[in-house]
Design a protein around this motif. Structure first.
Motif, short mmCIF file in Angstrom:
data_model
loop_
_atom_site.label_atom_id
_atom_site.label_comp_id
_atom_site.label_asym_id
_atom_site.label_seq_id
_atom_site.Cartn_x
_atom_site.Cartn_y
_atom_site.Cartn_z
N PRO A 91 -0.10 -15.61 7.38
CA PRO A 91 -0.81 -15.36 6.72
C PRO A 91 -2.04 -15.34 6.71
N ALA A 92 -2.93 -15.07 7.66
CA ALA A 92 -3.72 -14.06 8.32
C ALA A 92 -3.69 -12.91 8.25
N VAL A 93 -3.03 -12.07 8.93
CA VAL A 93 -2.52 -10.69 8.81
C VAL A 93 -2.36 -10.07 7.72
N LYS A 94 -3.41 -9.71 7.46
CA LYS A 94 -3.81 -8.26 6.25
C LYS A 94 -2.80 -7.20 6.71
N VAL A 95 -1.56 -7.20 5.71
CA VAL A 95 -0.75 -5.91 5.95
C VAL A 95 -1.02 -4.56 4.45
N ALA A 96 -0.61 -3.81 4.87
CA ALA A 96 -0.67 -3.32 4.65
C ALA A 96 -0.01 -2.57 3.02
N ASP A 97 -0.47 -2.50 1.94
CA ASP A 97 0.72 -1.85 0.65
C ASP A 97 0.75 -0.36 0.33
N ARG A 98 2.35 -0.05 0.17
CA ARG A 98 2.42 0.93 0.53
C ARG A 98 2.14 2.53 -0.61
N SER A 99 1.59 1.74 -1.66
CA SER A 99 1.16 2.28 -2.97
C SER A 99 -0.16 2.64 -2.61
N ASP A 100 -0.63 2.04 -1.61
CA ASP A 100 -2.04 1.92 -0.91
C ASP A 100 -2.14 3.64 -0.04
N VAL A 101 -1.12 3.30 0.63
CA VAL A 101 -1.54 3.80 2.33
C VAL A 101 -0.94 5.86 1.73
N VAL A 102 0.13 5.66 1.50
CA VAL A 102 0.91 6.94 1.08
C VAL A 102 -0.87 7.88 0.26
N GLY A 103 -1.10 8.69 1.01
CA GLY A 103 -2.04 9.98 0.32
C GLY A 103 -3.15 9.35 1.43
N LYS A 104 -3.68 8.81 2.04
CA LYS A 104 -4.55 7.41 2.70
C LYS A 104 -3.99 8.94 4.20
N ARG A 105 -5.49 9.09 5.18
CA ARG A 105 -5.49 9.06 6.27
C ARG A 105 -5.27 8.71 7.27
N SER A 118 -4.03 -2.78 7.39
CA SER A 118 -4.74 -1.47 6.06
C SER A 118 -6.23 -1.09 7.04
N GLY A 119 -6.75 -1.69 8.34
CA GLY A 119 -7.25 -1.17 8.46
C GLY A 119 -7.23 0.07 9.57
N GLN A 120 -5.58 0.35 9.70
CA GLN A 120 -4.53 1.74 10.32
C GLN A 120 -5.32 3.43 9.60
N VAL A 121 -5.53 2.97 8.08
CA VAL A 121 -6.08 4.17 6.99
C VAL A 121 -7.53 4.62 6.71
N THR A 122 -7.37 5.31 6.48
CA THR A 122 -8.46 5.42 5.95
C THR A 122 -8.53 6.50 5.05
N SER A 123 -9.69 6.29 3.55
CA SER A 123 -9.81 7.73 2.74
C SER A 123 -10.70 8.62 3.14
#
Length: 224
Positions: A91-105, A118-123
């Protein structure tokens, strides 16, 4: 003396037994086998424990976003680059949300088969303040054999033509950073590479590009 004949028959004069309740035959109880009983208890207990473990594991499974196609650093992430999987995750691992990832770099290189956090993407953009983007058209012989990827640091140099004086002063290379790599043009193999450079040098770089007499050099990792 006359013999008196005994007329009494055997059993004569003995009263007949009176019929009473019939006692049913005694049936012996089935022998209990302690070993089988113990084995049954163990199986029941083990099955219950196994079911509890499966229930607990299934209850802690989390839907995560996975990478299905390679995404280089700085490239915009599309829905086709992503997949989904259900895994048991801390549970401590922060997973990315697909809708928040698409469109980012991609902030780091994303490899197929890996989980996306979530730490592997950036806006953020690869174009920094004080920089401008210049499209650089390159023919196949001008493109390095090594793959170009967003975020790579490059040097762009001007190559004098054969009709120009050999003594002509060689201009200093212009430092730039790859922002986007286009797809090769069918038939010609030419490719357009968008690069970001300091705005004080972009007019000169654009003039070089217009002549077609340039070469793109890839800096070593960590190079300036």
């Amino acid at each position: 003396m006359s013999k008196t004949k005994d007329r009494s028959a055997p059993g004569a004069g003995v009263p007949a037994p009176v019929a009473g309740p019939v006692t049913p035959p005694r049936v012996s109880a089935r022998r209990r086998r302690p070993g089988l009983i113990a084995l049954a208890v163990v199986l029941i207990t083990g099955g219950g424990a196994g079911g509890a473990v499966l229930l607990m594991e299934s209850g802690h499974r989390t839907e995560v976003v996975t990478v299905v196609r390679a995404v280089p650093v700085g490239q915009v992430i599309t829905d086709r680059d992503l997949g989904e999987a259900s895994v048991a995750l801390d549970p401590a691992v922060k997973v990315a949300d697909r809708s928040d990832v698409v469109g980012k770099r991609a902030a780091v290189e994303l490899k197929p088969g890996s989980l996306l956090s979530s730490g592997q993407v950036t806006s953020g953009s690869l174009v920094r303040p004080g920089e401008q983007v210049v499209p650089v058209g390159l023919k196949p012989e001008q493109v390095p054999a090594s793959s170009l990827a967003p975020g790579q640091k490059v040097q762009i140099v001007q190559v004098p033509g054969e009709d120009e004086e050999a003594s002509k002063a060689q201009a200093e290379p212009i430092s730039a950073r790859v922002v986007r790599v286009g797809d090769p043009t069918p038939g010609t193999g030419s490719v357009v590479v968008d690069v970001a450079a300091d705005r004080t040098e972009t007019p000169l770089l654009a003039a070089w590009v217009s002549t077609g007499k340039i070469r793109l050099l890839i800096d070593a990792q960590g190079g300036a």
